[in-house]
Design a protein around this motif. Structure first.
Motif, PDB file in Angstrom:
ATOM      1  N   GLY A 120     119.500   1.987 -12.297  1.00 18.03           N
ATOM      2  CA  GLY A 120     118.276   2.304 -11.565  1.00 18.03           C
ATOM      3  C   GLY A 120     118.453   3.441 -10.592  1.00 18.03           C
ATOM      4  N   THR A 121     118.899   4.585 -11.078  1.00 12.91           N
ATOM      5  CA  THR A 121     119.119   5.707 -10.177  1.00 12.91           C
ATOM      6  C   THR A 121     117.814   6.168  -9.531  1.00 12.91           C
ATOM      7  OG1 THR A 121     120.233   7.846  -9.989  1.00 12.91           O
ATOM      8  CG2 THR A 121     118.819   7.528 -11.907  1.00 12.91           C
ATOM      9  N   ALA A 122     117.902   6.634  -8.314  1.00 15.30           N
ATOM     10  CA  ALA A 122     116.738   7.118  -7.579  1.00 15.30           C
ATOM     11  C   ALA A 122     117.227   8.113  -6.518  1.00 15.30           C
ATOM     12  CB  ALA A 122     116.003   5.951  -6.921  1.00 15.30           C
ATOM     13  N   PRO A 123     116.345   9.069  -6.182  1.00 17.31           N
ATOM     14  CA  PRO A 123     114.976   9.301  -6.670  1.00 17.31           C
ATOM     15  C   PRO A 123     114.982   9.976  -8.041  1.00 17.31           C
ATOM     16  CG  PRO A 123     115.585  10.986  -5.092  1.00 17.31           C
ATOM     17  CD  PRO A 123     116.725  10.023  -5.114  1.00 17.31           C
ATOM     18  N   ARG A 124     113.826   9.894  -8.735  1.00 14.23           N
ATOM     19  CA  ARG A 124     113.747  10.447 -10.091  1.00 14.23           C
ATOM     20  C   ARG A 124     112.780  11.619 -10.226  1.00 14.23           C
ATOM     21  NH1 ARG A 124     114.209   5.713 -14.646  1.00 14.23           N
ATOM     22  NH2 ARG A 124     115.743   4.394 -13.598  1.00 14.23           N
ATOM     23  N   GLY A 125     111.784  11.705  -9.372  1.00 16.59           N
ATOM     24  CA  GLY A 125     110.717  12.684  -9.570  1.00 16.59           C
ATOM     25  C   GLY A 125     110.932  14.029  -8.911  1.00 16.59           C
ATOM     26  N   TRP A 126     112.139  14.332  -8.497  1.00 21.26           N
ATOM     27  CA  TRP A 126     112.336  15.578  -7.732  1.00 21.26           C
ATOM     28  C   TRP A 126     112.502  16.856  -8.560  1.00 21.26           C
ATOM     29  CZ3 TRP A 126     116.945  18.049  -8.595  1.00 21.26           C
ATOM     30  CH2 TRP A 126     117.993  17.284  -9.088  1.00 21.26           C
ATOM     31  N   PRO A 127     112.958  16.820  -9.846  1.00 20.15           N
ATOM     32  CA  PRO A 127     113.053  18.088 -10.592  1.00 20.15           C
ATOM     33  C   PRO A 127     111.676  18.747 -10.726  1.00 20.15           C
ATOM     34  CG  PRO A 127     114.318  16.378 -11.702  1.00 20.15           C
ATOM     35  CD  PRO A 127     113.493  15.692 -10.661  1.00 20.15           C
ATOM     36  N   VAL A 128     111.624  20.062 -10.545  1.00 18.18           N
ATOM     37  CA  VAL A 128     110.358  20.789 -10.600  1.00 18.18           C
ATOM     38  C   VAL A 128     110.198  21.481 -11.952  1.00 18.18           C
ATOM     39  CG1 VAL A 128     110.374  21.160  -8.119  1.00 18.18           C
ATOM     40  CG2 VAL A 128     111.356  22.897  -9.625  1.00 18.18           C
ATOM     41  N   GLU A 129     108.992  21.929 -12.240  1.00 15.37           N
ATOM     42  CA  GLU A 129     108.757  22.657 -13.477  1.00 15.37           C
ATOM     43  C   GLU A 129     109.401  24.044 -13.360  1.00 15.37           C
ATOM     44  OE1 GLU A 129     107.487  22.670 -17.343  1.00 15.37           O
ATOM     45  OE2 GLU A 129     107.468  21.037 -15.879  1.00 15.37           O
ATOM     46  N   PRO A 130     110.220  24.436 -14.334  1.00 15.06           N
ATOM     47  CA  PRO A 130     110.852  25.764 -14.268  1.00 15.06           C
ATOM     48  C   PRO A 130     109.798  26.858 -14.213  1.00 15.06           C
ATOM     49  CG  PRO A 130     111.108  24.810 -16.455  1.00 15.06           C
ATOM     50  CD  PRO A 130     110.578  23.726 -15.574  1.00 15.06           C
ATOM     51  N   ARG A 131     110.055  27.854 -13.370  1.00 18.14           N
ATOM     52  CA  ARG A 131     109.093  28.937 -13.180  1.00 18.14           C
ATOM     53  C   ARG A 131     109.627  30.225 -13.783  1.00 18.14           C
ATOM     54  NH1 ARG A 131     108.423  32.113  -8.621  1.00 18.14           N
ATOM     55  NH2 ARG A 131     109.730  30.693  -7.402  1.00 18.14           N
ATOM     56  N   GLU A 132     108.863  30.774 -14.725  1.00 18.68           N
ATOM     57  CA  GLU A 132     109.262  32.028 -15.353  1.00 18.68           C
ATOM     58  C   GLU A 132     109.013  33.171 -14.378  1.00 18.68           C
ATOM     59  OE1 GLU A 132     108.568  34.469 -19.542  1.00 18.68           O
ATOM     60  OE2 GLU A 132     107.195  32.887 -18.929  1.00 18.68           O
ATOM     61  N   PRO A 133     110.012  33.982 -14.090  1.00 15.80           N
ATOM     62  CA  PRO A 133     109.844  35.078 -13.123  1.00 15.80           C
ATOM     63  C   PRO A 133     108.751  36.044 -13.557  1.00 15.80           C
ATOM     64  CG  PRO A 133     112.158  34.731 -13.630  1.00 15.80           C
ATOM     65  CD  PRO A 133     111.380  33.901 -14.598  1.00 15.80           C
ATOM     66  N   SER A 134     108.048  36.629 -12.586  1.00 14.75           N
ATOM     67  CA  SER A 134     106.938  37.534 -12.888  1.00 14.75           C
ATOM     68  C   SER A 134     107.398  38.740 -13.694  1.00 14.75           C
ATOM     69  CB  SER A 134     106.273  38.000 -11.591  1.00 14.75           C
ATOM     70  OG  SER A 134     107.234  38.613 -10.728  1.00 14.75           O
ATOM     71  N   SER A 135     108.626  39.195 -13.456  1.00 14.39           N
ATOM     72  CA  SER A 135     109.131  40.356 -14.188  1.00 14.39           C
ATOM     73  C   SER A 135     109.242  40.050 -15.676  1.00 14.39           C
ATOM     74  CB  SER A 135     110.504  40.774 -13.647  1.00 14.39           C
ATOM     75  OG  SER A 135     111.429  39.697 -13.738  1.00 14.39           O
ATOM     76  N   MET A 136     109.684  38.827 -16.010  1.00 17.19           N
ATOM     77  CA  MET A 136     109.803  38.447 -17.412  1.00 17.19           C
ATOM     78  C   MET A 136     108.427  38.242 -18.032  1.00 17.19           C
ATOM     79  SD  MET A 136     113.041  38.460 -17.952  1.00 17.19           S
ATOM     80  CE  MET A 136     113.366  37.493 -19.432  1.00 17.19           C
ATOM     81  N   THR A 137     107.477  37.714 -17.241  1.00 16.28           N
ATOM     82  CA  THR A 137     106.125  37.523 -17.743  1.00 16.28           C
ATOM     83  C   THR A 137     105.475  38.867 -18.067  1.00 16.28           C
ATOM     84  OG1 THR A 137     105.908  35.541 -16.362  1.00 16.28           O
ATOM     85  CG2 THR A 137     103.871  36.494 -17.219  1.00 16.28           C
ATOM     86  N   ALA A 138     105.676  39.837 -17.170  1.00 16.88           N
ATOM     87  CA  ALA A 138     105.120  41.168 -17.399  1.00 16.88           C
ATOM     88  C   ALA A 138     105.724  41.802 -18.637  1.00 16.88           C
ATOM     89  CB  ALA A 138     105.367  42.050 -16.176  1.00 16.88           C
TER      90      ALA A 138
END
Length: 248
Positions: free
Chosen positions: A187-205
């Motif tokens: 029962g490891t905790a906390p579990r909800g802390w990983p965030v959604e990976p964010r693609e850098p704006s330079s790569m998006t462009a």
């Protein structure tokens, strides 16, 4: 033979002594203000009275099988090592752009202020080359962390995963499964802390430009091919028509 290194963590054993963090910092010469590993904690529920407890969860780079940081790197400096399964950084290729930092759901990366390159946990490769375990594993007084080769059925990590199949937890963000190679028991905790990976704006462009650029290149190539074909047709016709003899 190739290996597949991983870490199994029994966070119920963690007492938040921070020995793993201190030993990692010393062994890897991590600069002030930065860390390669951490300990997350739950907030105490004081409504439980004398039974109030906190849960501590050690962590670090997850050396994922589906690493979003690799996709964000424009130079190939960050890559998955096929020989060990680790996600590693080739400092000679890193340009310090920082694209990989927000692309990690775990916040496991930082820009080294002196070397001007990305840095993170490498399972203490230098120590392992001398037959030693990663510093965090070696230092833990309660043996909450276990390191080993998943491809070795006799390793401690393989044994723990076999014996705790129904209890194994892999922490991921809600929308992206990076297939981390840090496994938590029970029962490891906390579990909800990983965030959604964010693609850098330079790569998006760059990605948005890639479509029109590719289409333009294909169009130009097509025109070039048509021009060459036309020239060949005209040349062949000229070669087939004999010259007229002019008699005086």
């Amino acid at each position: 033979m190739p290996s597949r290194f991983a870490m199994v963590v029994d966070s119920s054993r963690c007492i938040d002594c921070k020995g793993c963090m201190a030993s990692c910092k010393v062994a890897n010469r991590v600069p002030d203000g930065h860390w390669r590993n951490w300990i997350k904690r739950t907030a105490p529920d004081f409504s439980q009275g004398s039974r109030t407890r906190m849960h501590f969860q050690p962590g670090g780079c997850m050396h994922c099988d589906n690493p979003t940081c690799v996709a964000a790197c424009p130079t190939g400096a960050t890559f998955k090592d096929k020989a060990t399964g680790e996600v590693v950084i080739d400092r000679s290729l890193c340009i310090g752009c920082g694209n990989c930092i927000p692309a990690c759901p775990y916040g496991a990366r930082y820009r080294h202020p002196e070397l001007k390159v990305a840095d993170k946990c490498n399972f203490c490769r230098e120590r392992r080359e001398h037959g030693l375990e990663p510093a965090c594993v070696d230092t833990c007084p309660t043996k909450a962390r276990v390191f080993g080769d998943l491809d070795d059925p006799d390793s401690e990590v393989s044994r723990l995963l076999r014996e705790n199949q129904v209890k194994v937890v892999r922490l991921t963000s809600a929308g992206t499964d990076t297939k981390p190679n840090m496994y938590y028991l029970g029962g490891t905790a906390p579990r909800g802390w990983p965030v959604e990976p964010r693609e850098p704006s330079s790569m998006t462009a760059l990605a948005s430009l890639a479509g029109p650029l590719v289409k333009g290149a294909v169009a130009l190539t097509g025109l070039g091919v048509l021009a060459m074909l036309g020239r060949q047709v005209l040349t062949s016709r000229g070669a087939e028509s004999p010259e007229t003899d002019h008699k005086e």
